[in-house]
Write an enzyme that holds these catalytic residues in place. Structure first.
Site, PDB file in Angstrom:
ATOM      1  N   ARG A 114      29.432   8.071  55.228  1.00 16.39           N
ATOM      2  CA  ARG A 114      28.941   7.226  56.317  1.00 16.39           C
ATOM      3  C   ARG A 114      29.254   7.890  57.661  1.00 16.39           C
ATOM      4  NH1 ARG A 114      25.606   2.849  57.401  1.00 16.39           N
ATOM      5  NH2 ARG A 114      26.613   1.180  58.547  1.00 16.39           N
ATOM      6  N   THR A 393      16.295   2.392  55.405  1.00 18.49           N
ATOM      7  CA  THR A 393      17.238   3.190  54.648  1.00 18.49           C
ATOM      8  C   THR A 393      16.445   3.722  53.457  1.00 18.49           C
ATOM      9  OG1 THR A 393      19.025   1.850  55.459  1.00 18.49           O
ATOM     10  CG2 THR A 393      19.362   2.795  53.291  1.00 18.49           C
ATOM     11  N   THR A 411      20.772   6.910  55.170  1.00 21.62           N
ATOM     12  CA  THR A 411      19.981   6.263  56.212  1.00 21.62           C
ATOM     13  C   THR A 411      20.176   6.898  57.581  1.00 21.62           C
ATOM     14  OG1 THR A 411      19.497   4.073  57.168  1.00 21.62           O
ATOM     15  CG2 THR A 411      21.795   4.578  56.804  1.00 21.62           C
ATOM     16  N   LEU A 412      19.167   6.661  58.440  1.00 21.33           N
ATOM     17  CA  LEU A 412      19.322   6.928  59.877  1.00 21.33           C
ATOM     18  C   LEU A 412      19.488   5.605  60.624  1.00 21.33           C
ATOM     19  CD1 LEU A 412      16.434   9.541  60.265  1.00 21.33           C
ATOM     20  CD2 LEU A 412      18.858  10.022  60.670  1.00 21.33           C
ATOM     21  N   ASP A 435      25.286  -0.797  63.802  1.00 19.51           N
ATOM     22  CA  ASP A 435      25.832  -1.632  62.718  1.00 19.51           C
ATOM     23  C   ASP A 435      27.222  -2.175  63.048  1.00 19.51           C
ATOM     24  OD1 ASP A 435      23.634  -1.555  61.107  1.00 19.51           O
ATOM     25  OD2 ASP A 435      24.411  -0.097  59.688  1.00 19.51           O
ATOM     26  N   SER A 465      25.568  -2.276  54.462  1.00 23.89           N
ATOM     27  CA  SER A 465      25.187  -3.075  53.285  1.00 23.89           C
ATOM     28  C   SER A 465      24.699  -2.190  52.144  1.00 23.89           C
ATOM     29  CB  SER A 465      24.063  -4.052  53.651  1.00 23.89           C
ATOM     30  OG  SER A 465      24.519  -4.990  54.587  1.00 23.89           O
ATOM     31  N   GLY A 485      16.837  -1.899  52.908  1.00 21.99           N
ATOM     32  CA  GLY A 485      16.512  -3.292  53.248  1.00 21.99           C
ATOM     33  C   GLY A 485      17.524  -3.983  54.134  1.00 21.99           C
ATOM     34  N   GLY A 486      18.364  -3.232  54.859  1.00 22.20           N
ATOM     35  CA  GLY A 486      19.310  -3.861  55.781  1.00 22.20           C
ATOM     36  C   GLY A 486      20.178  -4.878  55.050  1.00 22.20           C
TER      37      GLY A 486
HETATM   38  N1  GLY Z   1      22.141   0.696  58.497  1.00 23.89           N
HETATM   39  C1  GLY Z   1      21.993  -0.096  57.333  1.00 23.89           C
HETATM   40  C2  GLY Z   1      23.205  -0.176  56.499  1.00 23.89           C
HETATM   41  O1  GLY Z   1      24.026   0.721  56.548  1.00 23.89           O
HETATM   42  O2  GLY Z   1      23.396  -1.122  55.773  1.00 23.89           O
END
Ligand code: GLY
Length: 581
Positions: A114, A393, A411-412, A435, A465, A485-486
């Site tokens: 991350r 994502t 993800t970006l 986030d 998430s 999907g956030g």
């Molecule tokens: N940016 C979406 C996530 O990391 O859940």
């Protein structure tokens, strides 16, 4: 262990019977590959399989498997290829999580790559002069950009668990070729670039890559070349992670972030390290579940929700019946309330993971669920909802011939991240730091309160998430899955698990089934098209607010059944491919 079956196939011979049009025998102890009753059938293969959001990248991964690479090698090659072919989410300039299952030892490891906040990040850096959250700062300025983790994550995965027959450069070569010689623009890529044009053409470096004359989105069938990205990939191929985190690439990334108002330095980049963490584990109706630990909230809450749902006869309730949606929504509501308060970066805060994932705690929560009425979210737990999270994502799953597996979500954050490209590198920069909670304890523009546990701090990872997940049966790999999907990632991934285990669906049926989502606040059940109006009325009669909105998630899943692999890419988004050999 109990497992309902619509049909079962456990070996190649049975699968061949099916292909010949002969109904397969029922075998009560086995999961289905698919049956003649099913409306959706999976991709079936015997050796290895890759499921990803973009067809060319999937084929890159399958070729690596065919050349003798293992699941980790194929995952890395797929991930680098996606950075070229799916630039809205595939990335070098973002971060993510990789779950790796090693068949020989039975071990499952979780790699956290991350993004981190730069050392200079400050708690109030996303507030405007009025002291309120400033969305432009947290989403589109240099302050939004986290120190990328993807390249370091892939390098670490290769070093510890690469198959040993292919070199690091072998895994990056397909991506270099795609960036240098160009990709044929798909309708999906053209559509995504058109949709994001307003934002992406603001940065001349981004506009020059993705828009003809810096203005006009590429059309389907046209060739998109990314020579700067090819050069960056070549440095990574030659120098390993140092080709990204040190020298010219790092200097250009830091310079771009600073020019856009952020504080990232070359030291932040040079000191970035991924972290191995213990996966979150649990059981559900006799199956073992492994998923991503904090700083993802995914594993904790998938296990927590499954623990609550084990108290209810979901299978007898039936797929997407009012009863099953009611208890799923009530369990989700309770888990997301906890998410807002307790979850964050475990290197900075204490998270009661054991309690949150314990069966006893889940039983106590489940006892507060009434079958006849929805619990208003205000009554669940006043607390701290999570910030906005975007759809863009991407997830991919890989299984190799030896039963090793990778479940990777990266993800970006937003589609194309912050929309900023480090000049001369072809590297799109994330806006992952959105986030974080911009202002803990105070309602944001949506009337939501941000969590203290997820406050901004230098070197901290923002709460995610993303939920790369695996399920095992008697210790053997059974399912590899995950989704973008956030905030819906957790519930989307959860429903794949439920559809397979509770409803005995093949993976393609499990993927296509309509999804629901409850995230505590707003106090509503978000549903996809396809629920019957009668069901909606029954839920409304219990006090639920039902909101039909856009489709949720885009899962990429592989099941291993009796020596066969059955996979499915989500039909919700164009361009995905599951392929095996
Ligand atoms: N940016 C979406 C996530 O990391 O859940």
């Amino acid at each position: 262990m109990e497992l309902r079956l619509k049909s079962a196939l456990t070996a190649l011979s049975a699968a061949l019977l099916l292909f010949a049009g002969v109904a397969p025998p029922l075998a009560a102890e086995d999961a289905p590959i698919y049956s003649l009753k099913d409306r959706f059938s999976p991709v079936v293969a015997q050796n290895g399989m890759v499921a990803s959001q973009e067809a060319v990248a999937t084929r890159v991964g399958v070729e690596i498997l065919k050349k003798g690479g293992n699941a980790v090698d194929a995952a890395i090659a797929t991930g680098f290829a996606l950075a070229v072919t799916l630039p809205r989410a595939g990335n070098l300039g973002g971060g993510g999580f990789m779950l790796i299952h090693l068949n020989e030892t039975g071990e499952t490891r979780a790699l956290d790559y991350r993004e981190k906040a730069p050392a200079a990040a400050e708690r109030d850096m996303f507030l405007g002069p009025d002291g309120e959250p400033d969305k432009d700062k947290s989403r589109f300025s240099g302050l939004a950009v986290g120190v990328p983790g993807t390249v370091a994550g892939f390098a670490e995965a290769y070093e510890k668990h690469g198959g040993g027959t292919l070199t690091w450069a072998d895994l990056i070569a397909p991506a270099i070729d795609l960036a240098e010689n160009g990709i044929t623009v798909t309708p999906g890529l053209s559509g995504a670039l058109t949709a994001a044009a307003g934002r992406l053409t603001r940065d001349p470096a981004t506009a020059a890559i993705f828009y003809k004359h810096g203005l006009i989105p590429y059309l389907p069938g046209e060739i998109l070349r990314q020579p700067d990205l090819a050069a960056t990939l070549r440095l990574i191929a030659e120098q390993g992670a140092d080709g990204f985190y040190k020298g010219v690439t790092a200097e250009k990334i830091a310079a771009k972030v600073q020019a856009a108002g952020g504080g990232m330095t070359v030291d932040d980049l040079a000191s970035y390290e991924p972290v191995w963490r213990a996966p979150i584990t649990g059981t559900y109706r006799g199956f073992e579940v492994a998923s991503m630990p904090p700083p993802s909230s995914g594993g904790v809450h998938i296990v927590q929700i499954l623990n609550m749902l084990e108290s209810f006869p979901i299978r007898e309730f039936g797929l997407n019946s009012a009863d099953s949606i009611h208890v799923m929504a009530e369990a989700m509501r309770r888990a997301y309330a906890d998410r807002s308060k307790f979850l964050g970066d475990p290197d900075f805060i204490d998270i009661p993971v054991q309690g949150l994932t314990s069966a006893a705690y889940a039983r106590a929560l489940a006892e507060t669920i009434r079958m006849d009425a929805a619990t208003p979210s205000d009554d669940v737990r006043p607390g701290d909802p999570f910030p906005y999270e975007s759809n863009e994502t991407t997830h991919f799953s890989v299984v190799d011939k030896d039963g090793n597996a990778v479940s990777n979500t990266y993800t970006l954050n937003f589609s194309y991240g912050a929309g900023l490209t480090a000049d001369g590198t072809g590297v799109l920069l994330n806006n992952e730091l959105d986030d974080f909670s911009a202002k803990p304890g105070v309602p944001n523009a949506y009337g939501l309160i941000g969590g203290e546990a997820n406050a901004v701090e230098g070197n901290k990872r923002p709460l995610s998430s993303m939920s790369p997940t695996m399920v095992f049966r008697d210790g053997s790999l059974f399912l590899v899955t995950g989704s973008p999907g956030g905030s819906r990632i957790i519930t989307t991934t959860l429903q794949i698990v439920l559809n397979v285990i509770d409803h005995g669906m093949n993976i393609a049926e499990a993927t296509a089934a309509p999804r629901i989502h409850n995230q505590w606040l707003p106090d509503e059940i978000r549903v996809e098209e396809g629920l019957s109006p009668d069901t909606v009325r029954l839920l409304e009669a219990r006090g639920h607010k039902i909101e039909e909105k856009n489709a949720m998630g885009s899962t990429q899943s592989i099941m291993k059944i009796g020596g066969m692999l059955a996979g499915a890419s989500d039909p919700r988004r164009t361009g995905a491919l599951t392929e095996g050999y």
